[in-house]
Every structure is written in C-alpha cells, then in structure tokens.
Design a protein around this motif. Structure first.
Motif, mmCIF file in Angstrom:
data_model
loop_
_atom_site.group_PDB
_atom_site.id
_atom_site.type_symbol
_atom_site.label_atom_id
_atom_site.label_comp_id
_atom_site.label_asym_id
_atom_site.label_seq_id
_atom_site.Cartn_x
_atom_site.Cartn_y
_atom_site.Cartn_z
ATOM 1 N N ARG A 189 47.025 36.476 73.775
ATOM 2 C CA ARG A 189 46.521 35.234 74.345
ATOM 3 C C ARG A 189 46.260 35.422 75.832
ATOM 4 N NH1 ARG A 189 51.801 35.513 74.327
ATOM 5 N NH2 ARG A 189 53.038 34.496 75.932
ATOM 6 N N THR A 190 45.720 34.393 76.455
ATOM 7 C CA THR A 190 45.416 34.444 77.885
ATOM 8 C C THR A 190 46.689 34.211 78.700
ATOM 9 O OG1 THR A 190 43.233 33.536 77.429
ATOM 10 C CG2 THR A 190 44.007 33.439 79.715
ATOM 11 N N PRO A 191 46.951 35.052 79.713
ATOM 12 C CA PRO A 191 48.144 34.858 80.546
ATOM 13 C C PRO A 191 48.099 33.520 81.287
ATOM 14 C CG PRO A 191 47.178 37.020 80.900
ATOM 15 C CD PRO A 191 46.187 36.248 80.107
ATOM 16 N N SER A 192 49.264 33.016 81.643
ATOM 17 C CA SER A 192 49.351 31.749 82.352
ATOM 18 C C SER A 192 49.126 31.958 83.846
ATOM 19 C CB SER A 192 50.733 31.131 82.125
ATOM 20 O OG SER A 192 50.934 30.041 82.995
ATOM 21 N N ASP A 193 48.479 30.967 84.463
ATOM 22 C CA ASP A 193 48.342 30.978 85.925
ATOM 23 C C ASP A 193 49.120 29.801 86.517
ATOM 24 O OD1 ASP A 193 46.784 28.933 84.996
ATOM 25 O OD2 ASP A 193 45.005 29.427 86.197
ATOM 26 N N ALA A 194 50.195 29.412 85.838
ATOM 27 C CA ALA A 194 50.990 28.267 86.277
ATOM 28 C C ALA A 194 51.645 28.547 87.623
ATOM 29 C CB ALA A 194 52.060 27.945 85.237
ATOM 30 N N SER A 195 51.871 27.484 88.363
ATOM 31 C CA SER A 195 52.515 27.605 89.670
ATOM 32 C C SER A 195 53.996 27.923 89.498
ATOM 33 C CB SER A 195 52.371 26.288 90.433
ATOM 34 O OG SER A 195 53.116 25.268 89.790
ATOM 35 N N PRO A 196 54.614 28.488 90.530
ATOM 36 C CA PRO A 196 56.073 28.744 90.456
ATOM 37 C C PRO A 196 56.873 27.490 90.147
ATOM 38 C CG PRO A 196 55.114 29.902 92.316
ATOM 39 C CD PRO A 196 54.027 29.021 91.763
ATOM 40 N N ARG A 197 56.399 26.338 90.632
ATOM 41 C CA ARG A 197 57.116 25.093 90.379
ATOM 42 C C ARG A 197 57.113 24.742 88.898
ATOM 43 N NH1 ARG A 197 56.354 19.570 93.926
ATOM 44 N NH2 ARG A 197 57.666 18.199 92.654
ATOM 45 N N LEU A 198 55.973 24.931 88.242
ATOM 46 C CA LEU A 198 55.907 24.661 86.809
ATOM 47 C C LEU A 198 56.783 25.623 86.029
ATOM 48 C CD1 LEU A 198 52.237 23.769 85.782
ATOM 49 C CD2 LEU A 198 54.262 22.322 85.790
ATOM 50 N N ARG A 199 56.772 26.889 86.429
ATOM 51 C CA ARG A 199 57.616 27.872 85.740
ATOM 52 C C ARG A 199 59.094 27.512 85.890
ATOM 53 N NH1 ARG A 199 53.987 31.722 88.341
ATOM 54 N NH2 ARG A 199 52.418 32.394 86.827
ATOM 55 N N LEU A 200 59.477 27.127 87.100
ATOM 56 C CA LEU A 200 60.865 26.748 87.340
ATOM 57 C C LEU A 200 61.250 25.535 86.500
ATOM 58 C CD1 LEU A 200 63.501 27.081 88.901
ATOM 59 C CD2 LEU A 200 62.517 25.641 90.722
ATOM 60 N N SER A 201 60.338 24.591 86.377
ATOM 61 C CA SER A 201 60.595 23.400 85.578
ATOM 62 C C SER A 201 60.838 23.769 84.120
ATOM 63 C CB SER A 201 59.401 22.441 85.686
ATOM 64 O OG SER A 201 59.557 21.341 84.819
ATOM 65 N N ALA A 202 60.017 24.655 83.572
ATOM 66 C CA ALA A 202 60.166 25.053 82.173
ATOM 67 C C ALA A 202 61.451 25.847 81.957
ATOM 68 C CB ALA A 202 58.956 25.878 81.740
ATOM 69 N N ILE A 203 61.758 26.730 82.882
ATOM 70 C CA ILE A 203 62.986 27.523 82.762
ATOM 71 C C ILE A 203 64.215 26.623 82.891
ATOM 72 C CG2 ILE A 203 64.362 29.335 83.854
ATOM 73 C CD1 ILE A 203 61.687 30.695 84.588
ATOM 74 N N SER A 204 64.146 25.622 83.762
ATOM 75 C CA SER A 204 65.258 24.678 83.913
ATOM 76 C C SER A 204 65.488 23.903 82.626
ATOM 77 C CB SER A 204 64.970 23.708 85.063
ATOM 78 O OG SER A 204 64.851 24.399 86.290
ATOM 79 N N LEU A 205 64.399 23.511 81.968
ATOM 80 C CA LEU A 205 64.524 22.811 80.692
ATOM 81 C C LEU A 205 65.218 23.683 79.652
ATOM 82 C CD1 LEU A 205 61.143 20.898 80.313
ATOM 83 C CD2 LEU A 205 63.423 19.913 80.053
ATOM 84 N N LEU A 206 64.840 24.952 79.605
ATOM 85 C CA LEU A 206 65.457 25.865 78.643
ATOM 86 C C LEU A 206 66.942 26.060 78.951
ATOM 87 C CD1 LEU A 206 65.230 27.783 76.266
ATOM 88 C CD2 LEU A 206 64.399 29.547 77.838
ATOM 89 N N ALA A 207 67.264 26.235 80.227
ATOM 90 C CA ALA A 207 68.671 26.410 80.613
ATOM 91 C C ALA A 207 69.490 25.167 80.291
ATOM 92 C CB ALA A 207 68.765 26.740 82.098
ATOM 93 N N LEU A 208 68.948 23.984 80.586
ATOM 94 C CA LEU A 208 69.650 22.735 80.283
ATOM 95 C C LEU A 208 69.870 22.573 78.780
ATOM 96 C CD1 LEU A 208 68.239 19.914 82.614
ATOM 97 C CD2 LEU A 208 70.629 20.597 82.341
ATOM 98 N N THR A 209 68.889 23.010 78.002
ATOM 99 C CA THR A 209 69.021 22.916 76.546
ATOM 100 C C THR A 209 70.194 23.749 76.062
ATOM 101 O OG1 THR A 209 66.646 22.527 76.294
ATOM 102 C CG2 THR A 209 67.840 23.275 74.348
#
Length: 362
Positions: free
Chosen positions: A187-207
């Motif tokens: 698939r196409t790589p993501s060009d998400a901002s560091p803030r979005l990446r941090l948000s997603a990783i935080s969600l995974l950690a909280l889960t």
C-alpha cells in the motif's frame, strides 16, 4: 517472470490466510478463557501435561482421579465442598477446552511456519517477526501454568497479577500478528504528521493499559461490587482514604478492589476522550479516507465497549454481557493496532512483497 509473479501472489495469500487463521484462533481462545474464569473453572485441572493432557478422562476411573485431584485444593474445600462429579465435569470441560485451544493454536502456527521456512519463501524481516511471535507463544504456555499454579495451594482463585499477565501476553501476540498482517500488505506509505502518529500510538498504549486493568478487575472479582454508575462508592471520585488505605500505597493500584475498579473507569474515560480527539485531528489534517474511517470505527468501538462495560457492571457481571465486553475489547485493540500501523508506516514496501522469489525448480 509471469509464472514467478503468480507464484509470489499465491504465497502472499497463503501467508495472510495462515496469520488470519491464527489471529481468529487466539480470539476464540481468549473468549473461552474468559468464560473459564467467569464460571470459576480455571483450577479444575491441577496438573500441567503439555502432551498427554490433550486427552480428557476417558472412563470412570480417570474421571474419579481427576476429581480427586481437584478436591485437594483450597478452592474445592472452601467454595465447592460437596460438588458432585457431574458438576465437576462442567468446570473441567471449560478449562480443558481452553487448554486444547491453546495447543491447537500453537500447532496451527508452528506447522505452516516450518513449511514456509522449509520452502525458503519468507523475506528476512517477516521471518524475524514470526520467530519473535513464536517465542512469545511458547512463553505464553508457561505463563498459563504459572497463573494456574498460583491458585492450587493457598488461594481459592488465581493471582490477579498472573491473570493480567496471561491475558496481556495473549493479546500482545494477537496484536503482533495483526500488525504483521498489516505490514505485509502492499500500500501507499503514510505522510501523517508526528502529532497524528503520536495520537494513534497513545490510543494503542491506552488500550493495552485498559485491558490490563480489566484483567485486574476480573481477577479481584471487583466487577461484582460497587455496581453503580457514574458514582462509585457514593461519589464520582471516592475519598483518598478509601482509595489508598493499604500500605505501601502502590499496592492499592493492584489489590484494592475499589481503586482497581476506579482506575478501570478513569482509563475508559481517557480512552474515549483520546479517541474522540483523534477523530478531530485526522479530520482537521485532511487525512486519507482510510485514516478517517479507521479513526471513526475506533471511536465507535470504544463507545460500544464503554457502554457494554457499564451494563456489565450494573448487572453484576452476567456471563453474556461480560463476554461481549471482552470481545469488544479485542475489536478495539484490533482497530487501534490497524490505525497505529497505518499512520506510522513510512517506508515503501519492497516490490517483491512478503516472500522471496521462488525459482521454477523449487
């Protein structure tokens, strides 16, 4: 070259189907494990026989021997004294099914993995990931017995610490498989901002934190008390004297039923808020459709999970609601893994995919 490309596509599909099957088996095993705990069946088999334990008792003498083993432990003497053999068989089958599923999952993982290794088709990075997952799976079997052993001599239930470790490790393995499945997709790589990446990783950690706390609640039977919402022990935030009456103070975080349930509630609120903020972030960032949909699906699953948690608590943990709550937790984890991997993926996948080219003669 066309034949080689066709063969690679076939191998890719086989690997994905295999990992998908293993993930499904882990899901079933976790849910059966939840039912085993809810029916107080987890201590019904007092021996660890990795090979011969595949067979259940096959005659009256073997059933009597198994029952006599259970009658020697504190749980029988203090909670189930006078239990009949037929009643024992009910709890035995739950625990035996859970262990059998564990063995079946191990075989379903190992045999195809060895075949793929023998064929020499797995790329180096994929092989490393799969060896690590295999190691975690082997460790999980030992952790399962370590958990059961904690309830055979001085307790009438297993240690909540060991129960939480057992569940968390199972879902780390599950998440690793889902992550690997996502990584091997072209698939196409993501060009998400560091803030979005941090948000997603935080969600995974909280889960993961929330799953661990949920296991502590289960191990302490804390869901059967303080069955009110939104208040707990008469207030939205209980008094510090009630939350931290044990010494040293940190033991309350893991052993005080009020504190553990309160933590579980607060992390649920935090997870809901972070999931909602994540949706706002991805919409503002004008992220791709898959990212926005992933955030929305994740928020919806978190809302459903919170709702089921409240209903389970108010109804004092009936088995149907409790298992639905646990199943939805696995769905939340799956969506959190997919969203995190989607946003952190930055490197273009190798053109030859997840497998190495196979020559015509192999």
């Amino acid at each position: 070259m066309a034949a080689m490309t066709t063969n690679q596509i076939r191998q890719d599909r086989l690997v994905r189907a295999w990992l998908g099957l293993v993930a499904a088996l882990i899901t079933i095993m976790v849910l059966v494990g939840g039912a085993t705990r809810l029916t107080e069946s987890g201590l019904s088999i007092v021996e660890w026989k990795p090979v011969t334990g595949v067979l259940p008792p096959l005659n009256q003498e073997q059933w009597t021997t198994a029952f006599e083993g259970y009658r020697t432990i504190p749980q029988y003497r203090q909670l189930n004294a006078g239990m009949s053999l037929d009643e024992f068989k009910t709890i035995f089958w739950w625990e035996w099914s859970h262990r059998l599923l564990g063995r079946a999952t191990g075989v379903a993982y190992l045999l195809p993995f060895l075949w793929f290794l023998w064929r020499g088709v797995l790329a180096t990075e994929v092989r490393r990931r799969l060896w690590l997952i295999f190691g975690l799976g082997a460790l999980q079997g030992a952790v399962g017995w370590w958990m059961v052993a904690s309830g055979l001599s001085q307790r009438v239930e297993v240690s909540q610490y060991r129960l939480a470790t057992h569940l968390l490790l199972a879902l780390v393995i599950f998440a690793s498989i889902v992550w690997t499945l996502r990584r091997i997709a072209v698939r196409t790589p993501s060009d998400a901002s560091p803030r979005l990446r941090l948000s997603a990783i935080s969600l995974l950690a909280l889960t993961f934190v929330q799953i661990y706390l949920g296991a502590l609640v289960a191990g302490l039977r804390a869901g059967k008390i303080y069955n009110t919402w939104p208040d707990i022990d008469g207030a939205f935030i209980p008094s510090a004297a009630r939350l931290f009456f044990e010494t040293p103070w940190w033991r309350n975080l893991f052993e005080n039923t009020l504190t553990v349930q309160f933590e579980h509630r607060m992390v649920a609120y935090a997870l809901l808020i972070v999931a909602a903020l994540h949706v706002v972030e991805v919409v503002r960032a004008r992220a791709g459709r898959s990212t926005v949909n992933g955030a929305l699906w994740l928020l919806g699953a978190v809302i459903l999970q919170a709702t089921l948690g409240i209903l389970t608590l108010l109804n004092q943990v009936p088995i149907d609601l409790a298992l639905a709550h646990q199943a939805t937790a696995i769905a939340v984890l799956t969506l959190a893994v997919l969203q995190a991997e989607r946003l952190v993926h930055r490197v273009e996948p190798a053109p030859r995919g997840i497998v190495r080219p196979v020559t015509q003669g192999s």
